[in-house]
Design a protein around this motif. Structure first.
Motif, PDB file in Angstrom:
ATOM      1  N   LEU A 129       0.811  -1.213   0.000  1.00 16.39           N
ATOM      2  CA  LEU A 129       0.000   0.000   0.000  1.00 16.39           C
ATOM      3  C   LEU A 129       0.846   1.266   0.000  1.00 16.39           C
ATOM      4  O   LEU A 129       0.405   2.299  -0.513  1.00 16.39           O
ATOM      5  N   ASN A 130       2.024   1.228   0.598  1.00 20.09           N
ATOM      6  CA  ASN A 130       2.882   2.419   0.611  1.00 20.09           C
ATOM      7  C   ASN A 130       4.268   2.118   0.047  1.00 20.09           C
ATOM      8  O   ASN A 130       5.204   2.880   0.261  1.00 20.09           O
ATOM      9  N   TYR A 131       4.386   0.997  -0.641  1.00 20.58           N
ATOM     10  CA  TYR A 131       5.644   0.649  -1.304  1.00 20.58           C
ATOM     11  C   TYR A 131       5.317  -0.247  -2.482  1.00 20.58           C
ATOM     12  O   TYR A 131       4.204  -0.787  -2.593  1.00 20.58           O
ATOM     13  N   GLY A 132       6.286  -0.400  -3.378  1.00 18.03           N
ATOM     14  CA  GLY A 132       6.022  -1.117  -4.615  1.00 18.03           C
ATOM     15  C   GLY A 132       6.207  -2.602  -4.496  1.00 18.03           C
ATOM     16  O   GLY A 132       7.338  -3.095  -4.512  1.00 18.03           O
ATOM     17  N   GLU A 133       5.114  -3.342  -4.361  1.00 18.01           N
ATOM     18  CA  GLU A 133       5.183  -4.800  -4.424  1.00 18.01           C
ATOM     19  C   GLU A 133       3.814  -5.362  -4.768  1.00 18.01           C
ATOM     20  O   GLU A 133       2.792  -4.981  -4.199  1.00 18.01           O
ATOM     21  N   TYR A 134       3.827  -6.270  -5.730  1.00 16.07           N
ATOM     22  CA  TYR A 134       2.641  -7.044  -6.101  1.00 16.07           C
ATOM     23  C   TYR A 134       3.047  -8.512  -6.010  1.00 16.07           C
ATOM     24  O   TYR A 134       4.054  -8.926  -6.595  1.00 16.07           O
ATOM     25  N   ARG A 135       2.261  -9.289  -5.270  1.00 13.78           N
ATOM     26  CA  ARG A 135       2.675 -10.668  -5.004  1.00 13.78           C
ATOM     27  C   ARG A 135       1.473 -11.606  -5.105  1.00 13.78           C
ATOM     28  O   ARG A 135       0.372 -11.282  -4.649  1.00 13.78           O
ATOM     29  N   ARG A 158       8.653   1.808   7.667  1.00 15.61           N
ATOM     30  CA  ARG A 158       7.294   1.256   7.674  1.00 15.61           C
ATOM     31  C   ARG A 158       6.859   0.850   6.275  1.00 15.61           C
ATOM     32  O   ARG A 158       6.975   1.598   5.310  1.00 15.61           O
ATOM     33  N   THR A 159       6.359  -0.387   6.165  1.00 17.07           N
ATOM     34  CA  THR A 159       5.732  -0.870   4.943  1.00 17.07           C
ATOM     35  C   THR A 159       4.387  -1.495   5.311  1.00 17.07           C
ATOM     36  O   THR A 159       4.288  -2.253   6.278  1.00 17.07           O
ATOM     37  N   VAL A 160       3.378  -1.172   4.536  1.00 16.15           N
ATOM     38  CA  VAL A 160       2.019  -1.658   4.789  1.00 16.15           C
ATOM     39  C   VAL A 160       1.535  -2.395   3.550  1.00 16.15           C
ATOM     40  O   VAL A 160       1.653  -1.892   2.425  1.00 16.15           O
ATOM     41  N   GLY A 173      14.009   3.257  -7.542  1.00 12.77           N
ATOM     42  CA  GLY A 173      13.829   3.841  -8.857  1.00 12.77           C
ATOM     43  C   GLY A 173      13.573   2.831  -9.952  1.00 12.77           C
ATOM     44  O   GLY A 173      13.451   3.189 -11.115  1.00 12.77           O
ATOM     45  N   TYR A 174      13.484   1.554  -9.606  1.00 12.80           N
ATOM     46  CA  TYR A 174      13.177   0.498 -10.555  1.00 12.80           C
ATOM     47  C   TYR A 174      12.640  -0.701  -9.784  1.00 12.80           C
ATOM     48  O   TYR A 174      12.651  -0.714  -8.551  1.00 12.80           O
ATOM     49  N   ASP A 175      12.139  -1.696 -10.513  1.00  9.83           N
ATOM     50  CA  ASP A 175      11.641  -2.909  -9.869  1.00  9.83           C
ATOM     51  C   ASP A 175      12.838  -3.701  -9.343  1.00  9.83           C
ATOM     52  O   ASP A 175      13.486  -4.452 -10.074  1.00  9.83           O
ATOM     53  N   GLU A 212       9.155  -2.428  -6.703  1.00  8.26           N
ATOM     54  CA  GLU A 212      10.353  -1.696  -6.314  1.00  8.26           C
ATOM     55  C   GLU A 212      10.971  -2.244  -5.042  1.00  8.26           C
ATOM     56  O   GLU A 212      12.188  -2.216  -4.865  1.00  8.26           O
ATOM     57  N   GLY A 213      10.132  -2.779  -4.150  1.00  7.36           N
ATOM     58  CA  GLY A 213      10.629  -3.289  -2.886  1.00  7.36           C
ATOM     59  C   GLY A 213      10.419  -2.291  -1.763  1.00  7.36           C
ATOM     60  O   GLY A 213       9.870  -1.197  -1.951  1.00  7.36           O
ATOM     61  N   PRO A 214      10.837  -2.635  -0.547  1.00 16.25           N
ATOM     62  CA  PRO A 214      10.559  -1.791   0.617  1.00 16.25           C
ATOM     63  C   PRO A 214      11.356  -0.489   0.665  1.00 16.25           C
ATOM     64  O   PRO A 214      11.085   0.358   1.504  1.00 16.25           O
TER      65      PRO A 214
END
Length: 821
Positions: free
Chosen positions: A187-193, A811-813, A224-226, A218-220
């Motif tokens: 929700l606040n960082y780039g990850e789709y799993r 923090r990562t959500v 600037g990239y996946d 992008e990760g936690p």
């Protein structure tokens, strides 16, 4: 910190009070019935065969699949922080964590004295291969049934090279029909799993399980990239028959994940009372020295040919493994158990490591002399001057080709029980064999990168006062010039490990006595090449990297491998391990135990390029250097009944250590002593459940002929106290809870000057089940966004106040929806 310790103490007191209340309660007819072993009471890791927890003289903890999911881990190492006695520096990303147990040292990297296993066999024979730590090749997903962790004790004799303990990932094997799919998003960082698994029966005697995951984002941290991209699939099939079973399994892992290195942070105050704050435009918890403008490394490959490697590969494990496991009744009371696995392992480890960080004006002068200037090479400000008060990082690109870390492992055991002296004697005889390849090339370079967050850092060029380029396209050298041109290396090695072992366990009523022996003998064969072997070998020369016909300044600093003058590696080693234990079951729900063990760890690639191995013939210059011994004593009490469990263990250990640390470029030869107490407990009452654990450790360096000034000091990064708490409330439709992990202060280095502040981090989750087979969840890792420093390169605050340190992620959500079927 005081509040966190009080919280843990109160939680353990509450558990003890609940246990006392349970004991005082009037017994019903049901309570008089003989205690039955629950599945979680059976230990299968680092023992001769499955044993009841209260009957065995071992210290063991278990994490269920639900506990793993609820702890909201963002990496495998973050799971280990929930296990008492385990110190996991979970700040390196998906892998590359430093892991230790009960005060045993982390003198370099990885997990030297602790073995990581999948289904009873090691992921790698050595857990601290340089740039090939075992956790890089291990992923936690929904295939896991539970994780078992055995500390000390029988780990010395039931596994090679793991005297400190074993952490074993146990897979689902289709005992339960059904499965699930889960889709998650940061929700606040780039990850789709996406995760999924399914298992069940194909017939009355055949069952299977298959599952895996894929993720991208992008990760936690802001790169600037996946930075994280890839997945895993695992499968097994089991055939049961009278007197045993046969299981075939396979694994395919192809993943990419950023390896987070120490980042710059400003430190004020004093070494004893430091204050860590972010640099302008760079968050120590959210940012990383990776960028969309720095994605390639130009170097020479392992054959000294020009090559370009992708920095976005990060930690790139490629694993193709197959194996079998079986159990067979041989008749006459004998049972045979066989485990075999072949793993084809390769990949890459590539990341940016800051050798130094300073203001731009000071850095330009350091590289180009008085009057030198710095300009951005690329990015939106390409060609513009870098402000003098901006910060630049002199980066050594750790570019390592993992050509082969192939591993083949076999563990065979024979078991039989006899009647002896009115009791039962359980005898296990076995033989372990493995072959570990280490075929890697270190292809490091030196670049100059702006310190800027958000994945927007640009490469920087420097010109001297006359306007002559000192760098080219952000490269200062095609070698590790910032590290004194060290470390252009090539390893072509094979390690053979052989170990016959035997175990004897005698049980008479409440008393269990056990003894076990293991004799490891092995060898190292192969060759190594590198300029830092000495003997006049070639190291740095001029080379036209870009093929334009001219030699630029960086092209006069090109590292090459002296392939024609490689040194042999050819030595043998052997050592004996033993362990003796006693367990007495005072009641069905209460037991006490004690154990004394001696185990060892054979050194692998970190022993090379130093004085221990002769470069002339590959033999040992010091016969004791091949093996480091660990002796341990432990004793404790275990209680488990009525939804309550309490465990307390005291421990004492002496450790030998010979090692090499790549970032500090130093060899170590030391002895250590540690002692302490582990506390662990959990209670379940209605809708409420609480798990708690804490470990107090007193550790010190007792001998060091190379650096005698550190004798008597505490080993670096070793905290006096670490703790874990996991409260949970669960109703029919809703569950919520937290996982709280904390540590007290420690020192950055063995000199015991600069401190790493203690910290407490909170992970939290909420699960809602609106329909019978549907679950919606949200979880937060490091909910309060604390800075939690796990390591630092600097022993004291530098003159410019910039320390290179690794913090846990901010923090990562994440949210997920899960469908069961």
């Amino acid at each position: 910190m005081t509040g966190g310790i009080r919280f843990l103490a109160c939680s353990l007191i509450a558990l003890s009070t609940a246990a006392a209340a349970q004991q005082a309660a009037p017994k019903t007819d049901e309570s008089k019935a003989p205690a039955q072993d629950a599945p979680q009471d059976i230990v299968v890791t680092a023992v001769s065969r499955g044993q009841n927890l209260l009957k065995s003289a071992v210290s063991v903890s278990s994490l269920s699949a639900d506990a793993i999911a609820q702890s909201a881990p963002r990496s495998t190492a973050e799971l280990f922080r929930n296990i008492p006695g385990i110190r996991a520096e979970a700040s390196g990303g998906e892998g590359n964590a430093n892991i230790s147990v009960r005060g045993l040292p982390v003198a370099s990297g990885g997990a030297k004295f602790l073995q990581l296993q999948e289904d009873g066999l090691p992921v790698l024979e050595f857990g601290d291969i340089t740039f090939g730590n075992a956790d890089i090749f291990l992923r936690a997903d929904t295939n896991i049934a539970r994780i078992e962790a055995v500390r000390g004790g029988s780990a010395s004799t039931f596994a090679s090279n793991s005297p400190g303990g074993v952490i074993n990932f146990l897979s689902k094997t289709g005992e339960t029909q059904g499965g699930a799919v889960q889709a998650g998003i940061g929700l606040n960082y780039g990850e789709y799993r996406f995760d999924g698994d399914y298992g069940g029966k194909l017939s009355e005697t055949v069952r299977f399980h298959v599952g895996g995951f894929y993720r991208q984002g992008e990760g936690p941290r802001r790169a600037g990239y996946d930075g994280n991209k890839g997945g895993q699939i695992k499968a097994n099939i089991t055939k049961e028959f009278t007197g045993g079973y046969l299981r075939l399994y396979g694994k395919y892992l192809n993943d990419r994940a950023i390896a987070y290195m120490p980042n710059p942070v400003r430190v004020t105050g004093t070494d004893a009372d430091p204050h860590y704050t972010d640099l302008p435009g760079f968050s120590i918890t959210q940012d990383t020295l990776h960028s969309r403008y720095d994605t390639r490394n130009v170097t020479l490959d392992g054959d000294n040919r020009p090559a370009t490697h992708d920095l976005r590969d990060g930690q790139h494990p490629l694993v193709k493994a197959v194996g079998l496991e079986g159990k067979l009744d041989l008749g006459a009371g004998w049972t045979a158990t066989e485990r075999f696995r072949y793993a084809d392992i390769s990949g890459r480890f590539i990341t940016n490591f800051p050798s130094a960080v300073d203001r731009a004006d000071a850095t330009a002068v350091a590289l180009g002399g008085a009057g030198a200037t710095a300009r951005y090479f690329n990015g939106p400000q390409a060609g513009q001057a870098v402000p003098g008060d901006a910060y630049l990082a002199r980066v050594v690109v750790f570019d390592v080709s993992l050509n082969s870390l192939n591993n083949i492992t076999n563990d065979f055991r024979l078991n039989r029980s006899f009647q002896l002296g009115g009791g039962a004697l359980d005898v296990t005889l076995g033989f372990y064999k493995s072959r570990q390849t280490i075929n890697t090339d270190w292809l490091w370079t030196s670049t100059l990168l702006a310190v800027q967050g958000g994945g927007r850092a640009a490469l920087v060029d420097v010109r001297n006062a006359a306007g002559t380029p000192v760098t080219e396209n952000g490269y200062y050298a095609y070698s590790a010039t910032y590290f004194g041109d060290c470390c252009r290396r090539s390893y072509r090695l094979h390690y053979n490990v052989n170990a016959p072992f035997a175990s004897f366990s005698w049980n008479l009523n409440a008393l269990t006595l056990d003894a076990s022996l293991r004799y490891d003998f092995g060898n190292a064969r192969g060759r190594i090449a590198g300029a830092d072997l000495g003997g006049g070998r070639v190291g740095v020369q001029s080379f036209d990297i870009n093929g334009d016909g001219t030699i630029s300044a960086p092209e006069t600093r090109v590292a090459v491998l002296p392939l024609g003058s490689a040194a042999p590696v050819h030595y043998n080693y052997d050592y004996l391990s033993y362990s003796f234990g006693v367990n007495y079951r005072l009641r069905d729900d209460l037991s006490v135990f004690g154990r004394y063990s001696r185990g060892a760890r054979a050194n692998a690639d970190r022993l090379l390029f130093g004085p221990a191995v002769r470069t002339s013939d590959g033999g040992l210059a010091d016969s004791s250097a091949a093996v480091d011994f660990v002796t341990q004593a432990e004793g404790g009490v275990k209680y488990r009944a009525g939804g309550i469990a309490l465990y307390a263990t005291g421990f004492y250990a002496r450790t030998e250590e010979q090692n090499y640390e790549a970032t500090q470029q130093r060899f170590l030869d030391r002895k250590y002593r540690s002692y302490g107490v582990e506390l662990e407990g959990n209670v379940k009452r209605g809708i409420f459940q609480l798990s708690a654990g804490g470990t107090w450790t007193n550790a010190k360096i007792t001998a060091d002929p190379l650096t005698p000034a550190v004798v008597g000091n505490k080993p670096r990064r070793q905290a006096d106290f670490t703790y874990q708490l996991a409260p949970e409330l669960s109703w029919e439709r809703v569950s919520l809870g937290a996982s709280i992990v904390g540590t007290t202060d420690s020192y950055t280095q063995d000199a015991n000057k600069l401190k790493l502040p203690g910290y407490t981090t909170v992970n939290a989750f909420v699960q809602v089940r609106p329909l019978e087979r549907v679950q919606l969840s949200i979880n937060a890792n490091n909910l309060f966004d604390v800075k939690g420093f796990t390591e630092a390169e600097d022993a004291t605050i530098p003159a410019n106040g910039i320390v290179r340190a690794r913090s846990i992620n901010g923090r990562t959500v994440a949210a997920a929806v899960r469908l069961q079927f």
